[in-house]
Enzyme design. Structure first.
Site, short mmCIF file in Angstrom:
data_model
loop_
_atom_site.label_atom_id
_atom_site.label_comp_id
_atom_site.label_asym_id
_atom_site.label_seq_id
_atom_site.Cartn_x
_atom_site.Cartn_y
_atom_site.Cartn_z
CG HIS A 195 -1.22 2.84 -3.43
ND1 HIS A 195 0.40 3.31 -3.50
CD2 HIS A 195 -2.00 2.53 -4.42
CE1 HIS A 195 -0.49 4.16 -4.51
NE2 HIS A 195 -1.35 3.81 -5.66
NE ARG A 241 -1.06 3.55 -9.74
CZ ARG A 241 -0.48 3.84 -9.26
NH1 ARG A 241 0.82 3.22 -8.24
NH2 ARG A 241 -0.44 5.05 -8.93
CG ASN A 279 2.24 7.34 -6.89
OD1 ASN A 279 1.76 6.29 -6.63
ND2 ASN A 279 3.15 7.80 -6.34
CD GLU A 280 2.26 5.75 -2.09
OE1 GLU A 280 3.18 6.28 -1.90
OE2 GLU A 280 1.94 4.75 -2.56
CD GLU A 290 2.34 1.73 -5.35
OE1 GLU A 290 3.29 1.42 -4.52
OE2 GLU A 290 2.20 2.99 -6.18
CD1 TRP A 318 6.57 -1.37 -5.65
CD2 TRP A 318 4.99 -0.67 -6.97
NE1 TRP A 318 7.23 -0.40 -6.24
CE2 TRP A 318 6.92 0.72 -7.22
CE3 TRP A 318 4.41 0.29 -7.40
CZ2 TRP A 318 7.06 1.57 -7.62
CZ3 TRP A 318 4.75 1.40 -8.18
CH2 TRP A 318 5.84 2.57 -8.27
CE1 TYR A 320 3.46 -1.78 -0.80
CE2 TYR A 320 2.56 0.18 -1.34
CZ TYR A 320 3.39 -0.38 -2.22
OH TYR A 320 3.44 -0.52 -3.11
#
Length: 530
Positions: free
Chosen positions: A216, A72, A149-150, A245, A274, A218
């Protein structure tokens, strides 16, 4: 990636996707297929090309050598960072192809729109893609287009559904036939479940029905229960999902990377860690390679490339890079399943193994409802346990096989099975305790089996008395429809021994008065209060 992770130095499917000649990646029945029609599961990393363009040629070569099948690539629209122009984009795609990598291209300037100063809209990202379109035409076999992105932070994220649908529509009108990827809001982590709950609406807004969703993971995803619940909901809805991610640690919490990688492998979902190198802003620990040097992998780099369920062990190259399309022979259909250990809320299925010219890597169990299918389990062995069933109810199940090249077999013959009756009335008791704060709460729920036999594959139902919304759960899978809530076990909480108990937790929001549920049923039978 969340803010400051990197610092800079037509309403129907096109024709019939199942039979039409493929020109590129395509989505079918919740799966991402490559141009040869084989199942493609992304295994790769993110690379910050926008800030470290000079490292890209070697970086792509290095991640390929470590086993990745996808990269990516961070690009800039020119709004926040220096624009990656048409020639540069074409060069990146060419480098991906030289290294036999699938190229996911993303516009990074949208990161945290509505909260991050300087971030731009998805509409602005579409302007960028239209501006570099000539570099992407004809690359549909090799490129997936990650629109932005985001694209929303934690402010204004309720606009995500309409903004994303509009961006998809503009790209299709402009002539893009690529598979599109869309990131979740809330800095990609979708803690509000905006993407999860509106994914079908966005998917249906794509006239090509060729959109993949990207979460994503996290700090929001710091338990296996949260990871599995989120991924399973997309699989059950037959909507395509990639973990676009994730990391092994983060300033907002410690994500469960082991659960992310294990669940992705079990469910046949892609993941992209990531990131390769070049992180700043206090999260340098997310570098996989120290100083872009593949001989100096960090602990995170060692984990994602060489650890259990890691890239080296699970990655399969896209068949478009193999002569003649690689293995295109599907496995034989599995044998008709048989049922054993039929319980009130679960059933264990077994079937004769498929044969294949390479190797069968997984079996998908589906529940049949007329012509509709819902995947309910995936197993590497020729057996699986399906949970979350209703007592005294007739079901029909069937099985598919998948091989290492991504080919899928024909469906097995179906099996009809009726679950066992539920628990006797009064043979259970439930305790519901709350830790509350302004607008939110955690509830600890303990279910005691006061009967004389163990309860397996249980199902607990109750209703909220007010305006409460479940956000996440642990030690059980919890789903909500209106005020009705249903909890079913995780594998480690599947059995409630006679005289014993299991506990699970719920994290939820509320408005008004946060009243407690007053009635619980276990496998359809009323329970006493705790």
């Amino acid at each position: 990636m969340a803010a400051s992770v990197l610092t800079a130095p037509s309403a129907a499917r096109a024709a019939d996707a199942g039979t039409a000649a493929a020109t590129g990646f395509q989505v079918r029945d919740g799966r991402l297929l490559d141009a040869n029609g084989g199942d493609f599961v992304m295994r790769g990393v993110n690379h910050a090309h926008a800030w470290y363009a000079s490292t890209t040629p070697k970086a792509l070569k290095d991640v390929k050598a470590l086993g990745a099948n996808t990269v990516r690539v961070v690009l800039a629209t020119g709004d926040r960072w220096t624009r990656n122009d048409t020639a540069d984009v074409a060069a990146v795609v060419d480098r991906c192809r030289q290294n036999r990598l699938v190229c996911v291209l993303e516009a990074h300037d949208t990161t945290g729109y509505g909260e991050q100063a300087g971030a731009v809209t998805l509409d602005r990202a579409v302007d960028y893609w239209i501006g570099v379109q000539s570099a992407l035409k004809g690359q549909e076999k090799y490129v997936v287009l990650n629109i932005g992105n985001e694209p929303h932070g934690n402010s204004g994220y309720t606009a995500w559904t309409s903004d994303t649908s509009a961006a998809i529509s503009r790209l299709r009108t402009a002539g893009f036939t690529h598979t599109l990827m869309v990131d979740a809001p809330n800095w990609g982590q979708d803690w509000s479940f905006t993407m999860r709950d509106n994914a079908q609406r966005v998917f249906s807004a794509d006239p090509a029905r060729n959109t993949v969703f990207s979460i994503h993971m996290y700090g929001v995803f710091d338990t296996a229960a949260e990871v599995r619940d989120y991924l399973n909901r997309f699989v059950s809805a037959r909507l395509p999902l990639v973990v676009g991610e994730f990391g092994h640690d983060h300033s907002d919490g410690n994500p469960d990377e082991d659960a992310i990688m294990a669940a992705a492998e079990e469910l046949g979902l892609g993941y992209l860690g990531w990131s390769w190198s070049g992180n700043g802003g206090g999260v340098e620990y997310l570098d996989m390679a120290v100083g872009f040097d593949p001989s100096r992998l960090s602990p995170w780099g060692e984990r994602i490339f060489h650890g259990p369920n890691g890239i080296k062990a699970t990655s399969r190259e896209a068949s478009v890079y193999s002569g003649g399309g690689g293995d295109t022979t599907a496995p034989t259909a599995p044998g008709t399943p048989t049922a054993s250990d039929v319980r009130s809320g679960s059933v264990t299925l077994g079937w004769a193994a498929s044969t294949d010219d390479t190797a069968v890597t997984a079996y998908d169990v589906v529940r049949l409802d007329g012509t509709a299918e819902t995947r309910v389990a995936t197993s590497t062995a020729n057996s699986a346990t399906v949970t979350g069933l209703t007592p005294s109810t007739a079901y029909s199940f069937a099985v598919y096989a998948r091989d290492a090249a991504g080919n899928r077999s024909a469906r097995s013959a179906p099996l009809a099975v009726t679950t066992a009756p539920g628990q006797a009335a009064g043979a259970c008791a439930v305790t519901y305790r709350v830790n509350e704060w302004s607008g939110g709460f955690n509830a600890d729920v303990t279910v005691r089996n006061t009967g004389t036999a163990a309860v397996r594959g249980w199902q607990l139902d109750f209703a909220f008395p007010g305006d409460q919304t479940v956000r996440s759960s642990w030690n059980a899978k919890v789903v909500q429809q209106g005020t009705r809530v249903r909890a079913t076990p995780e594998p480690w909480t599947d059995t409630i021994p006679a005289g014993g108990s299991v506990s699970f937790g719920i994290s939820a929001s509320f408005t008004g008065v946060n009243g407690a549920p007053t009635a619980f049923t276990l496998d359809g039978a009323p329970c006493a209060g705790g």
